[in-house]
Scaffold this motif. Structure first.
Motif, PDB file in Angstrom:
ATOM      1  N   UNK A 175       0.812  -1.213   0.000  1.00 38.11           N
ATOM      2  CA  UNK A 175       0.000   0.000   0.000  1.00 38.11           C
ATOM      3  C   UNK A 175       0.847   1.264   0.000  1.00 38.11           C
ATOM      4  N   UNK A 176       2.092   1.145   0.447  1.00 38.06           N
ATOM      5  CA  UNK A 176       2.972   2.307   0.496  1.00 38.06           C
ATOM      6  C   UNK A 176       3.795   2.442  -0.789  1.00 38.06           C
ATOM      7  N   UNK A 177       4.262   1.315  -1.338  1.00 37.26           N
ATOM      8  CA  UNK A 177       5.161   1.358  -2.486  1.00 37.26           C
ATOM      9  C   UNK A 177       4.451   1.184  -3.824  1.00 37.26           C
ATOM     10  N   UNK A 178       3.279   0.516  -3.817  1.00 34.37           N
ATOM     11  CA  UNK A 178       2.567   0.276  -5.053  1.00 34.37           C
ATOM     12  C   UNK A 178       1.995   1.557  -5.640  1.00 34.37           C
ATOM     13  N   UNK A 179       1.941   1.617  -6.967  1.00 37.38           N
ATOM     14  CA  UNK A 179       1.349   2.741  -7.689  1.00 37.38           C
ATOM     15  C   UNK A 179       1.969   4.077  -7.305  1.00 37.38           C
ATOM     16  N   UNK A 180       3.253   4.058  -7.025  1.00 36.12           N
ATOM     17  CA  UNK A 180       3.931   5.291  -6.664  1.00 36.12           C
ATOM     18  C   UNK A 180       5.424   5.181  -6.907  1.00 36.12           C
ATOM     19  N   UNK A 181       6.104   6.307  -6.834  1.00 34.35           N
ATOM     20  CA  UNK A 181       7.540   6.366  -7.028  1.00 34.35           C
ATOM     21  C   UNK A 181       8.084   7.393  -6.049  1.00 34.35           C
ATOM     22  N   UNK A 182       9.086   6.997  -5.255  1.00 40.09           N
ATOM     23  CA  UNK A 182       9.577   7.916  -4.233  1.00 40.09           C
ATOM     24  C   UNK A 182      11.087   7.834  -4.087  1.00 40.09           C
ATOM     25  N   UNK A 183      11.753   8.993  -3.906  1.00 40.36           N
ATOM     26  CA  UNK A 183      13.186   8.981  -3.645  1.00 40.36           C
ATOM     27  C   UNK A 183      13.460   8.658  -2.188  1.00 40.36           C
ATOM     28  N   UNK A 184      14.677   8.232  -1.897  1.00 37.48           N
ATOM     29  CA  UNK A 184      15.083   7.978  -0.520  1.00 37.48           C
ATOM     30  C   UNK A 184      16.598   8.147  -0.429  1.00 37.48           C
ATOM     31  N   UNK A 185      17.106   8.241   0.782  1.00 33.82           N
ATOM     32  CA  UNK A 185      18.545   8.404   0.962  1.00 33.82           C
ATOM     33  C   UNK A 185      19.096   9.592   0.202  1.00 33.82           C
ATOM     34  N   UNK A 186      18.310  10.662   0.106  1.00 31.98           N
ATOM     35  CA  UNK A 186      18.721  11.807  -0.707  1.00 31.98           C
ATOM     36  C   UNK A 186      19.974  12.452  -0.125  1.00 31.98           C
ATOM     37  N   UNK A 187      21.012  12.504  -0.930  1.00 32.99           N
ATOM     38  CA  UNK A 187      22.247  13.157  -0.518  1.00 32.99           C
ATOM     39  C   UNK A 187      23.155  12.336   0.379  1.00 32.99           C
ATOM     40  N   UNK A 188      22.679  11.189   0.878  1.00 35.67           N
ATOM     41  CA  UNK A 188      23.517  10.429   1.821  1.00 35.67           C
ATOM     42  C   UNK A 188      23.313   8.918   1.725  1.00 35.67           C
ATOM     43  N   UNK A 189      23.018   8.422   0.539  1.00 36.35           N
ATOM     44  CA  UNK A 189      22.837   6.984   0.396  1.00 36.35           C
ATOM     45  C   UNK A 189      24.166   6.261   0.584  1.00 36.35           C
ATOM     46  N   UNK A 190      24.112   5.095   1.227  1.00 40.77           N
ATOM     47  CA  UNK A 190      25.333   4.374   1.602  1.00 40.77           C
ATOM     48  C   UNK A 190      26.144   3.844   0.429  1.00 40.77           C
ATOM     49  N   UNK A 191      25.571   3.810  -0.754  1.00 39.88           N
ATOM     50  CA  UNK A 191      26.340   3.343  -1.900  1.00 39.88           C
ATOM     51  C   UNK A 191      27.217   4.435  -2.505  1.00 39.88           C
ATOM     52  N   UNK A 192      27.024   5.685  -2.056  1.00 44.81           N
ATOM     53  CA  UNK A 192      27.808   6.798  -2.607  1.00 44.81           C
ATOM     54  C   UNK A 192      29.312   6.603  -2.417  1.00 44.81           C
ATOM     55  N   UNK A 249      40.252  12.214  -7.239  1.00 44.17           N
ATOM     56  CA  UNK A 249      39.071  12.177  -6.375  1.00 44.17           C
ATOM     57  C   UNK A 249      37.823  12.543  -7.171  1.00 44.17           C
ATOM     58  N   UNK A 250      36.748  11.782  -6.957  1.00 42.96           N
ATOM     59  CA  UNK A 250      35.486  12.036  -7.654  1.00 42.96           C
ATOM     60  C   UNK A 250      34.358  12.144  -6.640  1.00 42.96           C
ATOM     61  N   UNK A 251      33.527  13.147  -6.807  1.00 46.20           N
ATOM     62  CA  UNK A 251      32.320  13.309  -5.998  1.00 46.20           C
ATOM     63  C   UNK A 251      31.125  13.231  -6.935  1.00 46.20           C
ATOM     64  N   UNK A 252      30.110  12.490  -6.539  1.00 48.52           N
ATOM     65  CA  UNK A 252      28.943  12.312  -7.399  1.00 48.52           C
ATOM     66  C   UNK A 252      27.684  12.846  -6.735  1.00 48.52           C
ATOM     67  N   UNK A 253      26.707  13.154  -7.545  1.00 47.36           N
ATOM     68  CA  UNK A 253      25.362  13.479  -7.076  1.00 47.36           C
ATOM     69  C   UNK A 253      24.500  12.250  -7.377  1.00 47.36           C
ATOM     70  N   UNK A 254      24.066  11.557  -6.326  1.00 45.42           N
ATOM     71  CA  UNK A 254      23.370  10.270  -6.499  1.00 45.42           C
ATOM     72  C   UNK A 254      22.051  10.284  -5.729  1.00 45.42           C
ATOM     73  N   UNK A 255      20.962  10.026  -6.420  1.00 41.43           N
ATOM     74  CA  UNK A 255      19.656   9.942  -5.760  1.00 41.43           C
ATOM     75  C   UNK A 255      18.940   8.665  -6.201  1.00 41.43           C
ATOM     76  N   UNK A 256      18.682   7.741  -5.271  1.00 38.53           N
ATOM     77  CA  UNK A 256      17.944   6.526  -5.599  1.00 38.53           C
ATOM     78  C   UNK A 256      16.438   6.715  -5.404  1.00 38.53           C
ATOM     79  N   UNK A 257      15.670   5.895  -6.095  1.00 40.02           N
ATOM     80  CA  UNK A 257      14.213   5.939  -5.990  1.00 40.02           C
ATOM     81  C   UNK A 257      13.672   4.515  -5.851  1.00 40.02           C
TER      82      UNK A 257
END
Length: 348
Positions: A197-214, A228-236
């Motif tokens: 009910x929370x994830x179905x029929x929707x799309x949402x970002x998370x871990x904005x600016x601080x996701x552990x895969x960065x 050195x490389x810095x990336x802008x990464x946003x998962x959904x």
């Protein structure tokens, strides 16, 4: 003469990655699944947890203390982040380990503690761990005792960008990654945001600016680029069970064109059985790789001058985890790289 089966144990056999590893390994001609560890479900048959695996003749789920480690040759780790390093650190040194958690991916234990919130209990093992992105570290993986399989997002991103960073075709200071994953990427533990009910029929970002895969992505891209490389990464979080799509927006270096990126990727993966640079104009999609160990990569010129868009798609549980682990197993034990991974994508 046929090789003697390699006796394998799976840590975290009741999770999604553990289950997919078992699904694939059960049909591998060189693997004998000797122990399935799942602390919370010890004593139960795996078929009770995963009915889709009921046709397999498997040992019951046990705790790690019940395993006869003297008879185990290799361990596949499917434990949650933060717990794997404790269990793997206790294993006999002669046992080879292919870990699917994040606990051995970061080379600096201080960076691990910063991003995962607790000290690393086996920092000495970090020095010996080989980053298990198969297509880029084949030789080191073949010689390794401990392989740290990349995260699902880093797998999709790095396969698309590592050859470009290494060839200095893209600017190190301007990389934007928009990533989307199916809910299985969050694991099998009950979480409110992955309820239907929370994830179905929707799309949402998370871990904005601080996701552990960065830090993992920055570590590997920086090593390839020599800077050195810095990336802008946003998962959904996408309303699908499995699949991952990463759209990377890059600034071209010098007089580079999008066609040069495509040519560099095609050259880098000309001998890679599971990475396909799709035809010009074809758009990679998760449904084109679902259930398989393939990664599809597409390159597109941006309408903004001096920029390009690189799209990569994988199945997060296969190429992004269990399939890549099995691919690394093949290298470590002298099997053909594709053994046990020949299945084509499922469509629709």
């Amino acid at each position: 003469m046929a090789k003697k089966p390699i006796k394998a144990a799976v840590l975290g056999a009741s999770g999604y990655t553990g289950a997919d590893l078992i699904r694939l390994a059960a049909r591998h001609p060189g693997i004998a699944l000797a122990a399935l560890v799942a602390k919370g479900h010890a004593g139960q048959p795996l078929a009770q947890i995963f009915p889709h695996l009921a046709s397999l003749d498997l040992p019951p789920l046990v705790t790690s203390s019940e395993v006869d480690w003297g008879g185990i040759d290799v361990v596949f780790g499917g434990l949650p982040h933060g717990t794997a390093h404790e269990e793997i650190g206790k294993l006999p040194e002669r046992i080879k380990v292919i870990d699917m958690s994040a606990d051995f991916r970061l080379r600096d234990p201080r960076v691990y503690a910063e991003w995962y919130g607790n000290p690393h209990s086996a920092p000495a093992l970090l020095e010996d761990a080989v980053y298990g992105l198969t297509e880029h570290h084949r030789d080191a993986i073949a010689r390794a005792r401990l392989v740290a399989c990349p995260g699902c997002y880093p797998t999709a991103v790095l396969l698309a960008l590592l050859p470009l960073a290494r060839a200095k075709l893209i600017a190190a200071e301007d990389i934007i990654i928009d990533a989307k994953s199916g809910v299985s990427g969050a694991g099998r533990t009950l979480k409110q945001n992955t309820l239907f009910a929370e994830a179905g029929e929707g799309l949402s970002p998370y871990g904005i600016g601080n996701h552990r895969h960065v830090p993992e992505i920055e570590q590997e891209l920086g090593a390839a680029a020599g800077t050195s490389i810095r990336i802008n990464f946003t998962p959904h979080l996408a309303p699908m069970a499995r699949g991952e799509l990463c759209t990377s927006y890059v600034k071209l270096a010098g007089k580079t064109a999008a066609a040069d990126l495509r040519a560099a990727l095609a050259e880098a993966y000309k001998d890679a059985p599971f990475v396909r640079v799709v035809e010009d104009g074809t758009i990679p999609a998760t449904q084109h790789v679902r259930g398989s160990n393939y990664c599809h990569i597409g390159v597109f010129a941006d309408r903004l001058p001096g920029r390009a868009i690189v799209v990569s798609a994988i199945d997060n549980l296969v190429k992004g985890s269990a399939g890549q682990a099995l691919q690394n197993f093949n290298l470590m034990f002298g099997f053909d790289e594709t053994t046990g991974l020949e299945q084509l994508p499922m469509f629709p």
